[in-house]
Motif scaffolding. Structure first.
Motif, PDB file in Angstrom:
ATOM      1  N   VAL A 119       0.846  -1.202   0.000  1.00 25.18           N
ATOM      2  CA  VAL A 119       0.000   0.000   0.000  1.00 25.18           C
ATOM      3  C   VAL A 119       0.879   1.249   0.000  1.00 25.18           C
ATOM      4  N   GLU A 120       1.918   1.244   0.803  1.00 21.53           N
ATOM      5  CA  GLU A 120       2.821   2.403   0.867  1.00 21.53           C
ATOM      6  C   GLU A 120       3.452   2.658  -0.496  1.00 21.53           C
ATOM      7  N   TRP A 121       3.938   1.609  -1.128  1.00 20.33           N
ATOM      8  CA  TRP A 121       4.580   1.726  -2.436  1.00 20.33           C
ATOM      9  C   TRP A 121       3.576   2.122  -3.519  1.00 20.33           C
ATOM     10  N   LEU A 122       2.429   1.426  -3.583  1.00 21.33           N
ATOM     11  CA  LEU A 122       1.454   1.691  -4.634  1.00 21.33           C
ATOM     12  C   LEU A 122       0.805   3.068  -4.486  1.00 21.33           C
ATOM     13  N   SER A 123       0.663   3.554  -3.256  1.00 21.87           N
ATOM     14  CA  SER A 123       0.097   4.886  -3.035  1.00 21.87           C
ATOM     15  C   SER A 123       0.990   5.972  -3.627  1.00 21.87           C
ATOM     16  N   LYS A 124       2.289   5.731  -3.666  1.00 23.67           N
ATOM     17  CA  LYS A 124       3.225   6.681  -4.265  1.00 23.67           C
ATOM     18  C   LYS A 124       3.226   6.578  -5.788  1.00 23.67           C
ATOM     19  N   GLU A 125       2.956   5.375  -6.289  1.00 22.00           N
ATOM     20  CA  GLU A 125       3.054   5.107  -7.727  1.00 22.00           C
ATOM     21  C   GLU A 125       1.750   5.333  -8.491  1.00 22.00           C
ATOM     22  N   ILE A 126       0.616   5.145  -7.819  1.00 17.88           N
ATOM     23  CA  ILE A 126      -0.673   5.170  -8.509  1.00 17.88           C
ATOM     24  C   ILE A 126      -1.584   6.220  -7.870  1.00 17.88           C
ATOM     25  N   PRO A 127      -1.958   7.256  -8.634  1.00 17.49           N
ATOM     26  CA  PRO A 127      -2.864   8.275  -8.084  1.00 17.49           C
ATOM     27  C   PRO A 127      -4.188   7.655  -7.614  1.00 17.49           C
ATOM     28  N   TYR A 128      -4.706   8.153  -6.511  1.00 19.39           N
ATOM     29  CA  TYR A 128      -5.995   7.746  -5.930  1.00 19.39           C
ATOM     30  C   TYR A 128      -6.007   6.320  -5.372  1.00 19.39           C
ATOM     31  N   TYR A 129      -4.845   5.698  -5.230  1.00 26.39           N
ATOM     32  CA  TYR A 129      -4.816   4.335  -4.715  1.00 26.39           C
ATOM     33  C   TYR A 129      -5.440   4.254  -3.318  1.00 26.39           C
ATOM     34  N   GLY A 130      -5.243   5.271  -2.507  1.00 27.83           N
ATOM     35  CA  GLY A 130      -5.778   5.276  -1.147  1.00 27.83           C
ATOM     36  C   GLY A 130      -7.288   5.328  -1.060  1.00 27.83           C
ATOM     37  N   VAL A 131      -7.973   5.668  -2.159  1.00 25.79           N
ATOM     38  CA  VAL A 131      -9.439   5.717  -2.159  1.00 25.79           C
ATOM     39  C   VAL A 131     -10.024   4.327  -1.886  1.00 25.79           C
ATOM     40  N   ARG A 132      -9.267   3.289  -2.188  1.00 26.36           N
ATOM     41  CA  ARG A 132      -9.722   1.919  -1.925  1.00 26.36           C
ATOM     42  C   ARG A 132     -10.107   1.723  -0.455  1.00 26.36           C
ATOM     43  N   HIS A 133      -9.520   2.521   0.423  1.00 26.08           N
ATOM     44  CA  HIS A 133      -9.744   2.345   1.861  1.00 26.08           C
ATOM     45  C   HIS A 133     -10.953   3.118   2.366  1.00 26.08           C
ATOM     46  N   ALA A 134     -11.771   3.604   1.435  1.00 27.71           N
ATOM     47  CA  ALA A 134     -13.001   4.296   1.811  1.00 27.71           C
ATOM     48  C   ALA A 134     -14.093   3.298   2.217  1.00 27.71           C
ATOM     49  N   VAL A 135     -13.903   2.042   1.880  1.00 31.64           N
ATOM     50  CA  VAL A 135     -14.847   0.971   2.236  1.00 31.64           C
ATOM     51  C   VAL A 135     -14.070  -0.185   2.860  1.00 31.64           C
ATOM     52  N   ARG A 136     -14.794  -1.086   3.536  1.00 33.66           N
ATOM     53  CA  ARG A 136     -14.136  -2.279   4.082  1.00 33.66           C
ATOM     54  C   ARG A 136     -13.626  -3.141   2.931  1.00 33.66           C
ATOM     55  N   PRO A 137     -12.451  -3.710   3.090  1.00 30.96           N
ATOM     56  CA  PRO A 137     -11.962  -4.633   2.060  1.00 30.96           C
ATOM     57  C   PRO A 137     -12.800  -5.907   2.073  1.00 30.96           C
ATOM     58  N   GLY A 138     -12.746  -6.652   0.974  1.00 31.30           N
ATOM     59  CA  GLY A 138     -13.577  -7.844   0.866  1.00 31.30           C
ATOM     60  C   GLY A 138     -12.818  -9.109   0.536  1.00 31.30           C
ATOM     61  N   ILE A 139     -13.468 -10.227   0.797  1.00 35.79           N
ATOM     62  CA  ILE A 139     -12.922 -11.527   0.415  1.00 35.79           C
ATOM     63  C   ILE A 139     -12.935 -11.639  -1.103  1.00 35.79           C
ATOM     64  N   THR A 140     -13.998 -11.150  -1.702  1.00 32.58           N
ATOM     65  CA  THR A 140     -14.106 -11.098  -3.157  1.00 32.58           C
ATOM     66  C   THR A 140     -14.513  -9.686  -3.539  1.00 32.58           C
ATOM     67  N   GLY A 141     -14.411  -9.379  -4.801  1.00 34.98           N
ATOM     68  CA  GLY A 141     -14.762  -8.034  -5.229  1.00 34.98           C
ATOM     69  C   GLY A 141     -14.871  -7.933  -6.737  1.00 34.98           C
ATOM     70  N   TRP A 142     -15.275  -6.755  -7.195  1.00 34.66           N
ATOM     71  CA  TRP A 142     -15.461  -6.513  -8.621  1.00 34.66           C
ATOM     72  C   TRP A 142     -14.149  -6.732  -9.383  1.00 34.66           C
ATOM     73  N   ALA A 143     -13.038  -6.271  -8.836  1.00 35.23           N
ATOM     74  CA  ALA A 143     -11.743  -6.448  -9.501  1.00 35.23           C
ATOM     75  C   ALA A 143     -11.381  -7.932  -9.601  1.00 35.23           C
ATOM     76  N   GLN A 144     -11.702  -8.714  -8.566  1.00 34.21           N
ATOM     77  CA  GLN A 144     -11.344 -10.136  -8.577  1.00 34.21           C
ATOM     78  C   GLN A 144     -12.134 -10.918  -9.615  1.00 34.21           C
ATOM     79  N   VAL A 145     -13.393 -10.552  -9.826  1.00 35.06           N
ATOM     80  CA  VAL A 145     -14.198 -11.317 -10.788  1.00 35.06           C
ATOM     81  C   VAL A 145     -14.054 -10.785 -12.214  1.00 35.06           C
ATOM     82  N   GLN A 146     -13.503  -9.585 -12.368  1.00 33.81           N
ATOM     83  CA  GLN A 146     -13.373  -8.995 -13.699  1.00 33.81           C
ATOM     84  C   GLN A 146     -11.950  -9.034 -14.253  1.00 33.81           C
TER      85      GLN A 146
END
Length: 193
Positions: A119-146
């Motif tokens: 997270v520390e590394w990707l937050s520096k490399e990818i804009p808006y990466y921290g927005v992912r933490h606006a919700v609880r993380p999941g066991i599965t998700g839209w990114a995993q199935v797509q």
């Protein structure tokens, strides 16, 4: 959000109850296949950047990161055990995460929780990466199935687009669709390597 949390908790409780008969066999298989603990505990980043421990059935050698430190798994990763490969493809290694859902650290559906080092590394490399933490993380998700199992910065950038779509459009209907897609992926054996 309250309804989605209740839905997530109910699904996790049902999942744990249904998987209880499998646990002795899964635990024995992990133990017989390689030395080390049956369960694996790893620090992850959750809601609002808080840290929590994510639990899984161990799929790698006990000393998997002794020489390298935190590193993503790769295709045909030699650190993955024989039983571990089956557990990953079938997604059975994820069952202990249902406990994280019951505790409130995770939801059933949401962006995958990532390790603090990444997270520390990707937050520096990818804009808006921290927005992912606006919700609880999941066991599965839209990114995993797509999207495929990712192990590069470019994969993380692509998966972020799916995560942001999910955060913007989160609903019980979308969660149900993702759960249905996840079941289909597991039954067809398209699990992560």
């Amino acid at each position: 959000m309250i309804m989605r949390r209740l839905f997530s908790t109910l699904i996790a409780a049902i999942g744990l109850l249904l998987s209880l008969p499998l646990f002795p066999f899964l635990m024995l298989a992990v133990k017989l296949d390689s030395k080390g603990p049956v369960f694996y505990r790893q620090r992850r980043v959750g809601l609002a950047g808080s840290h929590f421990f994510c639990y899984k059935l161990r799929t790698m050698r006990e000393d998997a990161e002794a020489d390298t430190g935190a590193t993503w798994a790769t295709d045909d990763d030699p650190r993955i055990t024989r039983v571990g490969r089956f557990l990953r493809v079938s997604r059975l290694d994820e069952i202990p995460q249902l406990w994280c859902v019951l505790k409130g650290d995770m939801a059933f559906v949401g962006p995958r929780p990532e390790r603090p080092e990444f997270v520390e590394w990707l937050s520096k490399e990818i804009p808006y990466y921290g927005v992912r933490h606006a919700v609880r993380p999941g066991i599965t998700g839209w990114a995993q199935v797509q999207y495929k199992y990712g192990n590069t910065r470019e994969d993380a950038r692509e998966k972020l687009q799916y995560d942001l779509f999910y955060i913007k459009n989160a609903s019980i209907g979308l969660d149900a669709l993702i759960m249905f897609q996840t079941i289909k992926i597991v039954l067809l054996g398209r699990g992560a390597q």
